[in-house]
Design a protein around this motif. Structure first.
Motif, PDB file in Angstrom:
ATOM      1  N   ASP A 119       0.815  -1.206   0.000  1.00 25.62           N
ATOM      2  CA  ASP A 119       0.000   0.000   0.000  1.00 25.62           C
ATOM      3  C   ASP A 119       0.854   1.264   0.000  1.00 25.62           C
ATOM      4  O   ASP A 119       0.506   2.261  -0.624  1.00 25.62           O
ATOM      5  N   VAL A 120       1.986   1.196   0.706  1.00 23.21           N
ATOM      6  CA  VAL A 120       2.910   2.326   0.752  1.00 23.21           C
ATOM      7  C   VAL A 120       4.326   1.793   0.578  1.00 23.21           C
ATOM      8  O   VAL A 120       4.722   0.846   1.256  1.00 23.21           O
ATOM      9  N   TRP A 121       5.078   2.403  -0.336  1.00 22.49           N
ATOM     10  CA  TRP A 121       6.470   1.993  -0.557  1.00 22.49           C
ATOM     11  C   TRP A 121       7.361   3.213  -0.438  1.00 22.49           C
ATOM     12  O   TRP A 121       7.115   4.242  -1.081  1.00 22.49           O
ATOM     13  N   LEU A 141       7.575   4.030 -11.428  1.00 23.33           N
ATOM     14  CA  LEU A 141       7.382   2.709 -12.025  1.00 23.33           C
ATOM     15  C   LEU A 141       6.642   1.768 -11.075  1.00 23.33           C
ATOM     16  O   LEU A 141       5.823   0.953 -11.509  1.00 23.33           O
ATOM     17  N   ALA A 142       6.931   1.879  -9.790  1.00 20.91           N
ATOM     18  CA  ALA A 142       6.265   1.012  -8.811  1.00 20.91           C
ATOM     19  C   ALA A 142       4.760   1.236  -8.820  1.00 20.91           C
ATOM     20  O   ALA A 142       3.972   0.290  -8.710  1.00 20.91           O
ATOM     21  N   VAL A 143       4.359   2.502  -8.971  1.00 23.95           N
ATOM     22  CA  VAL A 143       2.930   2.812  -9.023  1.00 23.95           C
ATOM     23  C   VAL A 143       2.328   2.404 -10.360  1.00 23.95           C
ATOM     24  O   VAL A 143       1.262   1.785 -10.420  1.00 23.95           O
ATOM     25  N   THR A 145       3.142   0.158 -12.435  1.00 23.92           N
ATOM     26  CA  THR A 145       3.063  -1.293 -12.642  1.00 23.92           C
ATOM     27  C   THR A 145       2.186  -1.986 -11.602  1.00 23.92           C
ATOM     28  O   THR A 145       2.051  -3.206 -11.629  1.00 23.92           O
ATOM     29  N   GLY A 146       1.618  -1.208 -10.692  1.00 24.26           N
ATOM     30  CA  GLY A 146       0.699  -1.773  -9.711  1.00 24.26           C
ATOM     31  C   GLY A 146       1.344  -2.431  -8.522  1.00 24.26           C
ATOM     32  O   GLY A 146       0.659  -3.022  -7.681  1.00 24.26           O
ATOM     33  N   ARG A 147       2.662  -2.310  -8.405  1.00 21.75           N
ATOM     34  CA  ARG A 147       3.350  -2.959  -7.285  1.00 21.75           C
ATOM     35  C   ARG A 147       3.233  -2.144  -5.990  1.00 21.75           C
ATOM     36  O   ARG A 147       3.425  -2.686  -4.905  1.00 21.75           O
ATOM     37  N   ALA A 148       2.937  -0.861  -6.112  1.00 21.32           N
ATOM     38  CA  ALA A 148       2.733   0.005  -4.942  1.00 21.32           C
ATOM     39  C   ALA A 148       1.582   0.947  -5.236  1.00 21.32           C
ATOM     40  O   ALA A 148       1.435   1.428  -6.362  1.00 21.32           O
ATOM     41  N   ARG A 149       0.768   1.202  -4.217  1.00 22.89           N
ATOM     42  CA  ARG A 149      -0.362   2.116  -4.385  1.00 22.89           C
ATOM     43  C   ARG A 149       0.046   3.566  -4.126  1.00 22.89           C
ATOM     44  O   ARG A 149      -0.431   4.476  -4.796  1.00 22.89           O
ATOM     45  N   TYR A 150       0.891   3.774  -3.119  1.00 22.50           N
ATOM     46  CA  TYR A 150       1.384   5.109  -2.777  1.00 22.50           C
ATOM     47  C   TYR A 150       2.882   5.009  -2.511  1.00 22.50           C
ATOM     48  O   TYR A 150       3.372   3.960  -2.057  1.00 22.50           O
ATOM     49  N   GLY A 173       2.202  11.612  -7.358  1.00 24.14           N
ATOM     50  CA  GLY A 173       2.173  12.288  -6.073  1.00 24.14           C
ATOM     51  C   GLY A 173       3.095  11.676  -5.035  1.00 24.14           C
ATOM     52  O   GLY A 173       3.297  10.457  -4.995  1.00 24.14           O
ATOM     53  N   LEU A 174       3.665  12.526  -4.212  1.00 26.43           N
ATOM     54  CA  LEU A 174       4.447  12.060  -3.066  1.00 26.43           C
ATOM     55  C   LEU A 174       3.462  11.869  -1.919  1.00 26.43           C
ATOM     56  O   LEU A 174       2.986  12.829  -1.322  1.00 26.43           O
TER      57      LEU A 174
END
Length: 323
Positions: A119-121, A141-143, A145-150, A173-174
């Motif tokens: 959920d958060v990376w 890229l993490a967002v 590709t769906g690997r992280a939501r925020y 967004g940060l």
């Protein structure tokens, strides 16, 4: 069952419990049985934010979290936060926030955690050898590709928080800025907290109990079962076993006695209700320690006590914070 207050993480749509559960000691000082009890008690009390890192116990904490999710509590009941950016070598941990290392670490984290996304990376530490633009590209890229939501940063200075937010823009967004914050460490008030607030990022405060020192347990001696007596955590606590810190601790103890509460509850309530704080992450090693933190849920510090604690712990400010 108690319902813990949920707060938005900055101006994002993500909501987390105002008390978070840290896992730095999991699989090393906290065994699977104790971790299971910690996680169950935390979620039963309404807690949602579960914080870990690829560097904790060289991945052992993530493995333990992954083993418990779905068994002890459903995965969807927690907001799972993990961190990357510290690479293990034969010589020890090395900060590496390069795109390659961050993304490979994230993939390894997902395997250990047994989930397809976090959920958060967060990037755990600034890397002077890697351009911030490259680090931020890994977050994007993490967002995408769906690997992280925020995504967000941990332990970064204010200018990097501002620069990262600009590079990520409104599309990604940060989301969060994680930093140490307590009555013994108020450094983020100079630039990090104002930057995060202005840019809409939520603050996740780690070690709100001053690495355990604000509980008052080190006032007379170092308990044999404490972190300060541990060979791998003694150096973590030592910086706050100073004369200056002792004065703050005594002020907390005095306030606690007047309120008929514990010093832990007073110190935690102070951080929890500071401006911009989305969640305060406690690294409870045992279920008994967690119960002490949960007891602070109903404590609202009187204005006079909050003002006194503000004064005794005030950070040194100068140019350009004060002009």
């Amino acid at each position: 069952m108690r319902t813990m207050e949920l707060r938005h993480v900055g101006r994002s749509g993500l909501r987390v419990s105002r008390l978070g559960l840290g896992t730095m000691t999991w699989s090393r000082d906290t065994d699977p049985h104790e971790a299971s009890e910690l996680l169950r008690d935390f979620v039963d009390a309404g807690g949602t934010l579960l914080d870990t890192s690829a560097s904790y116990a060289d991945g052992g904490a993530e493995e333990l979290v992954g083993a418990l999710l779905g068994d002890v509590v459903p995965r969807e009941d927690v907001v799972l936060c993990t961190k990357a950016g510290v690479r293990r070598t034969e010589a020890g941990g090395v900060v590496d926030a390069s795109r390659g290392n961050l993304l490979s670490t994230l993939d390894a984290s997902l395997r250990r955690l047994g989930t397809d996304h976090v959920d958060v990376w967060l990037v755990q530490s600034p890397d002077p050898r890697t351009p911030l633009e490259e680090t931020v590209h890994a977050l994007r890229l993490a967002v995408s590709t769906g690997r992280a939501r925020y995504v967000g940063l941990s332990n970064h200075p204010g200018w990097q928080v501002a620069r990262a937010a600009t590079l990520l823009d409104h599309e990604v967004g940060l989301g969060a800025v994680q930093a140490e914050y307590s009555l013994l460490q108020r450094g983020i008030e100079r630039e990090v907290a104002p930057a995060a607030t202005a840019l809409g990022a939520g603050l996740l405060a780690w070690s709100p109990l001053g690495r355990g020192v604000l509980t008052g347990k080190y006032r007379r001696t170092i308990p044999a079962d404490s972190r300060a007596a541990s060979p791998h955590l003694a150096g973590f606590v030592q910086p706050y076993l100073t004369r200056g810190s002792a004065a703050v601790v005594e002020a907390v103890v005095t306030a606690a006695e007047g309120l008929e509460r514990s010093p832990l509850e007073v110190a935690l309530a102070w951080v929890r209700d500071r401006p911009g704080i989305s969640s305060s992450i406690v690294g409870a090693r045992t279920a008994a320690q967690l119960r002490g933190s949960l007891a602070a849920e109903d404590l609202v510090l009187p204005v006079e006590i909050r003002r006194a604690l503000d004064e005794v712990s005030a950070p040194a400010l100068g140019y350009p914070e004060r002009f």
